[in-house]
Write a protein that holds these residues in place. Sequence first.
Motif, PDB file in Angstrom:
ATOM      1  N   MET A  70     -50.785 -36.810  25.418  1.00  0.00           N
ATOM      2  CA  MET A  70     -49.362 -36.474  25.385  1.00  0.00           C
ATOM      3  C   MET A  70     -48.755 -36.737  26.764  1.00  0.00           C
ATOM      4  O   MET A  70     -49.165 -36.143  27.755  1.00  0.00           O
ATOM      5  N   THR A  71     -47.794 -37.610  26.840  1.00  0.00           N
ATOM      6  CA  THR A  71     -47.159 -37.942  28.115  1.00  0.00           C
ATOM      7  C   THR A  71     -46.009 -36.980  28.366  1.00  0.00           C
ATOM      8  O   THR A  71     -44.837 -37.348  28.358  1.00  0.00           O
ATOM      9  N   ALA A  72     -46.362 -35.708  28.545  1.00  0.00           N
ATOM     10  CA  ALA A  72     -45.353 -34.675  28.726  1.00  0.00           C
ATOM     11  C   ALA A  72     -45.146 -34.422  30.205  1.00  0.00           C
ATOM     12  O   ALA A  72     -45.975 -34.757  31.042  1.00  0.00           O
ATOM     13  N   ALA A  73     -44.005 -33.799  30.526  1.00  0.00           N
ATOM     14  CA  ALA A  73     -43.644 -33.588  31.923  1.00  0.00           C
ATOM     15  C   ALA A  73     -44.215 -32.300  32.476  1.00  0.00           C
ATOM     16  O   ALA A  73     -44.225 -32.122  33.688  1.00  0.00           O
ATOM     17  N   ALA A  74     -44.667 -31.385  31.627  1.00  0.00           N
ATOM     18  CA  ALA A  74     -45.040 -30.077  32.148  1.00  0.00           C
ATOM     19  C   ALA A  74     -46.233 -29.503  31.406  1.00  0.00           C
ATOM     20  O   ALA A  74     -46.345 -29.612  30.183  1.00  0.00           O
ATOM     21  N   SER A  75     -47.115 -28.865  32.174  1.00  0.00           N
ATOM     22  CA  SER A  75     -48.259 -28.148  31.620  1.00  0.00           C
ATOM     23  C   SER A  75     -48.320 -26.784  32.292  1.00  0.00           C
ATOM     24  O   SER A  75     -48.318 -26.688  33.522  1.00  0.00           O
ATOM     25  N   TRP A  76     -48.378 -25.739  31.489  1.00  0.00           N
ATOM     26  CA  TRP A  76     -48.442 -24.368  32.005  1.00  0.00           C
ATOM     27  C   TRP A  76     -49.770 -23.762  31.575  1.00  0.00           C
ATOM     28  O   TRP A  76     -50.073 -23.692  30.388  1.00  0.00           O
ATOM     29  N   ARG A  77     -50.568 -23.323  32.542  1.00  0.00           N
ATOM     30  CA  ARG A  77     -51.866 -22.717  32.265  1.00  0.00           C
ATOM     31  C   ARG A  77     -51.863 -21.250  32.667  1.00  0.00           C
ATOM     32  O   ARG A  77     -51.298 -20.889  33.707  1.00  0.00           O
ATOM     33  N   PHE A  78     -52.505 -20.431  31.868  1.00  0.00           N
ATOM     34  CA  PHE A  78     -52.632 -19.011  32.199  1.00  0.00           C
ATOM     35  C   PHE A  78     -53.838 -18.438  31.454  1.00  0.00           C
ATOM     36  O   PHE A  78     -54.379 -19.075  30.535  1.00  0.00           O
ATOM     37  N   GLU A  79     -54.272 -17.266  31.866  1.00  0.00           N
ATOM     38  CA  GLU A  79     -55.390 -16.566  31.237  1.00  0.00           C
ATOM     39  C   GLU A  79     -54.848 -15.406  30.419  1.00  0.00           C
ATOM     40  O   GLU A  79     -53.980 -14.657  30.877  1.00  0.00           O
ATOM     41  N   ALA A  80     -55.372 -15.242  29.208  1.00  0.00           N
ATOM     42  CA  ALA A  80     -54.976 -14.112  28.364  1.00  0.00           C
ATOM     43  C   ALA A  80     -56.005 -13.932  27.263  1.00  0.00           C
ATOM     44  O   ALA A  80     -56.647 -14.900  26.836  1.00  0.00           O
ATOM     45  N   ILE A  81     -56.149 -12.725  26.809  1.00  0.00           N
ATOM     46  CA  ILE A  81     -57.093 -12.313  25.758  1.00  0.00           C
ATOM     47  C   ILE A  81     -58.483 -12.918  25.963  1.00  0.00           C
ATOM     48  O   ILE A  81     -59.165 -13.273  25.001  1.00  0.00           O
ATOM     49  N   GLY A  82     -58.906 -13.016  27.216  1.00  0.00           N
ATOM     50  CA  GLY A  82     -60.250 -13.464  27.510  1.00  0.00           C
ATOM     51  C   GLY A  82     -60.486 -14.951  27.419  1.00  0.00           C
ATOM     52  O   GLY A  82     -61.638 -15.394  27.367  1.00  0.00           O
ATOM     53  N   THR A  83     -59.409 -15.748  27.405  1.00  0.00           N
ATOM     54  CA  THR A  83     -59.584 -17.193  27.318  1.00  0.00           C
ATOM     55  C   THR A  83     -58.506 -17.907  28.120  1.00  0.00           C
ATOM     56  O   THR A  83     -57.501 -17.305  28.525  1.00  0.00           O
ATOM     57  N   ALA A  84     -58.727 -19.186  28.362  1.00  0.00           N
ATOM     58  CA  ALA A  84     -57.754 -19.998  29.098  1.00  0.00           C
ATOM     59  C   ALA A  84     -56.763 -20.628  28.123  1.00  0.00           C
ATOM     60  O   ALA A  84     -57.165 -21.191  27.102  1.00  0.00           O
TER      61      ALA A  84
END
Length: 298
Positions: A1-15
């Motif tokens: 996917m040639t997208a402009a933005a990627s947001w990463r975070f941790e929640a409920i024990g997973t990435a």
Amino acid sequence: MTAAASWRFEAIGTAWEVVTDGPLTAEARDAVRAVVDGFDREWSRFRLDSVVTALAGAGGSVPAPADAAAMLDAFAALDAATAGAVNPLVGASLNALGYDAAYSLQDHGARPAPADWRDRLTWHGGALSLSGPGTIDVGALGKGRLVDLVLAVVATASPGDVVVDAGGDLAVRGRPQRIGLEHPFDPRRAIGVWEVGDAALCASAVNRRSWPSATGTTLHHVLDARTGRPVRTYAATWTVAADAMTADAVATALFFDGGPRLAHEWGAEWVRMTTDGAVEWSPGCRADLFLGADSVER
């Protein structure tokens, strides 16, 4: 996917990773965090302040969370399809094996889940009620449900192409994505690639959340509720369906004999691998599989 933005975070024990055509606003990210925290506060058996924990000790009745009917109705169908192997009161069975709130990973022996869970647990009429002690665990489909909820928030804020990926359980809206199917015995390899567009792909495998027992065998989180012990016939499952909760539920059901029939009834495609390395897949499955001589089609 040639997208402009990627947001990463941790929640409920997973990435988690959310990929969109443009950056999400701070308001959209806050809305996602609120949905995730709200779901976790209701359904996590690892939180002292959750609804599940409040009911675990002696049962009781609380206002039904918004997701109760959708998820527990699906559990009733899973129970019927797998002859009782999937059960939302399996939480105590997982705790007994050491997959508990403290992550003790200490095996205290098999504890089958109550087969009469539908008499003990009720969820219609605006209340979630448990007639006695019991630990609800929605892991058979809960992460898929949360992926769907997050997708709804993100798609409203960013109407273009979207991918919501919660540790490999993902939903795609817009441009199709090619997703590798991780080999359960070697995470550096894939058994195939599946192109997913405007749909969800969920997977389950015995190599995730596994730990050794005192006897030297390996325990993991995919249990047969009838015995309270980990399943041993299948090593991994993958399912594509219209929404992530359905895909997650079918991926769980595929560890048991009734899974393929349920997948057909719910319009899902699937792949699964046995613990001896054979690969099975649904009729018409569109995954591109890298099959060896020992693989079989069912």
